[in-house]
Design a protein around this motif. Structure first.
Motif, PDB file in Angstrom:
ATOM      1  N   LEU A 124      37.339  43.236  44.762  1.00 18.22           N
ATOM      2  CA  LEU A 124      36.047  43.644  44.217  1.00 18.22           C
ATOM      3  C   LEU A 124      35.166  42.404  44.160  1.00 18.22           C
ATOM      4  O   LEU A 124      35.647  41.313  43.873  1.00 18.22           O
ATOM      5  N   VAL A 177      32.125  48.106  36.698  1.00 16.86           N
ATOM      6  CA  VAL A 177      31.556  47.901  38.027  1.00 16.86           C
ATOM      7  C   VAL A 177      30.262  48.683  38.202  1.00 16.86           C
ATOM      8  O   VAL A 177      30.083  49.773  37.647  1.00 16.86           O
ATOM      9  N   ASN A 180      30.488  48.798  43.721  1.00 13.17           N
ATOM     10  CA  ASN A 180      31.744  48.350  43.097  1.00 13.17           C
ATOM     11  C   ASN A 180      31.798  46.852  42.826  1.00 13.17           C
ATOM     12  O   ASN A 180      32.879  46.261  42.800  1.00 13.17           O
ATOM     13  N   ILE A 202      31.780  43.912  40.185  1.00 11.52           N
ATOM     14  CA  ILE A 202      32.054  43.790  38.758  1.00 11.52           C
ATOM     15  C   ILE A 202      30.866  43.101  38.094  1.00 11.52           C
ATOM     16  O   ILE A 202      30.451  42.028  38.511  1.00 11.52           O
TER      17      ILE A 202
END
Length: 176
Positions: free
Chosen positions: A73, A140, A145, A147
Motif C-alpha cells: 500500500l 486508506v 488505497n 494509507i
C-alpha cells in the motif's frame, strides 16, 4: 509496542502474521502470509512523554519482505488540514466484538469506514462502525488505497486516526 500501564515496558518476542483467514480443521489459524519477526521499530518519542493518541504510531521493520508476497500500500501525507475534510476512507482490522456482523474471535479481516469528519494537525476523526480489533489498522483513501492514517480507537466515542506525517514518510524513505 509499549505498555503504558507497566512503566512503558516494551512488548518483546512478537511475531507478525499477516492476513489471518479463519481456522483449519484443528482450530489453528490459517494465515495468508508468512510469519516473520522484526528487526527494528521506530516510534514517536512524544508518545513516550505524553501517551497522547496523536503520537500513537510505530513503524516496524520486518525480517522478511512480506510485501513481495502479499502486496503493498502507498502512503500519503497531507500538508493542509482542509484537504482531508470529507475524504472517503476505509479502515481494515480484525474486530473481536460479537456485535453486528463481526465474529467474536477476530479470525477475519473486516473493512469499514465512511469519510473524514474533522481534522487536526496530527489526527483526524471519521465516521464508520468500529469495534475492538481495528486499532493499529490502516486508514486508506478509497480512491487509490493510499494509507492516510492509523486507527487509534474511539476517542470521545468517535473513530480517530493518527495522520500519516512527513516525519513517518521520511523514516520509511531512509530505510531503503
Amino acid at each position: 509496542m509499549f505498555d503504558k500501564n507497566n512503566g512503558n515496558s516494551a512488548f518483546k518476542n512478537w511475531t507478525i502474521y499477516p492476513g489471518c483467514n479463519g481456522l483449519d480443521g484443528n482450530g489453528n489459524p490459517i494465515y495468508y502470509g508468512t510469519a516473520c519477526g522484526w528487526d527494528k521499530v521506530y516510534y514517536s518519542s512524544k508518545w513516550m512523554e505524553t501517551h497522547s493518541d496523536q503520537y500513537d504510531w510505530a513503524i516496524c521493520v520486518l525480517q522478511s519482505d512480506v510485501g513481495n508476497q502479499l502486496g503493498w500500500l502507498g502512503i500519503q501525507s497531507y500538508g493542509v488540514n482542509s484537504e482531508m475534510n470529507n475524504l472517503p476512507v476505509r479502515v481494515y482490522g480484525y474486530p473481536q466484538d460479537a456485535n453486528a456482523e463481526f465474529y467474536s474471535d477476530a479470525r477475519y479481516q473486516y473493512v469499514t469506514g465512511d469519510k473524514i469528519t474533522s481534522v487536526g494537525d496530527r489526527y483526524f476523526r471519521y465516521s464508520g462502525s468500529l469495534f475492538h480489533g481495528f486499532s493499529g489498522g490502516p486508514i486508506v483513501r478509497t480512491s487509490d488505497n493510499f494509507i492516510v492514517g492509523i486507527h487509534v480507537g474511539l476517542v470521545w466515542n468517535t473513530p480517530t486516526g493518527v495522520r500519516i506525517t512527513q516525519e513517518m514518510i521520511d523514516i520509511i524513505r531512509n530505510l531503503r
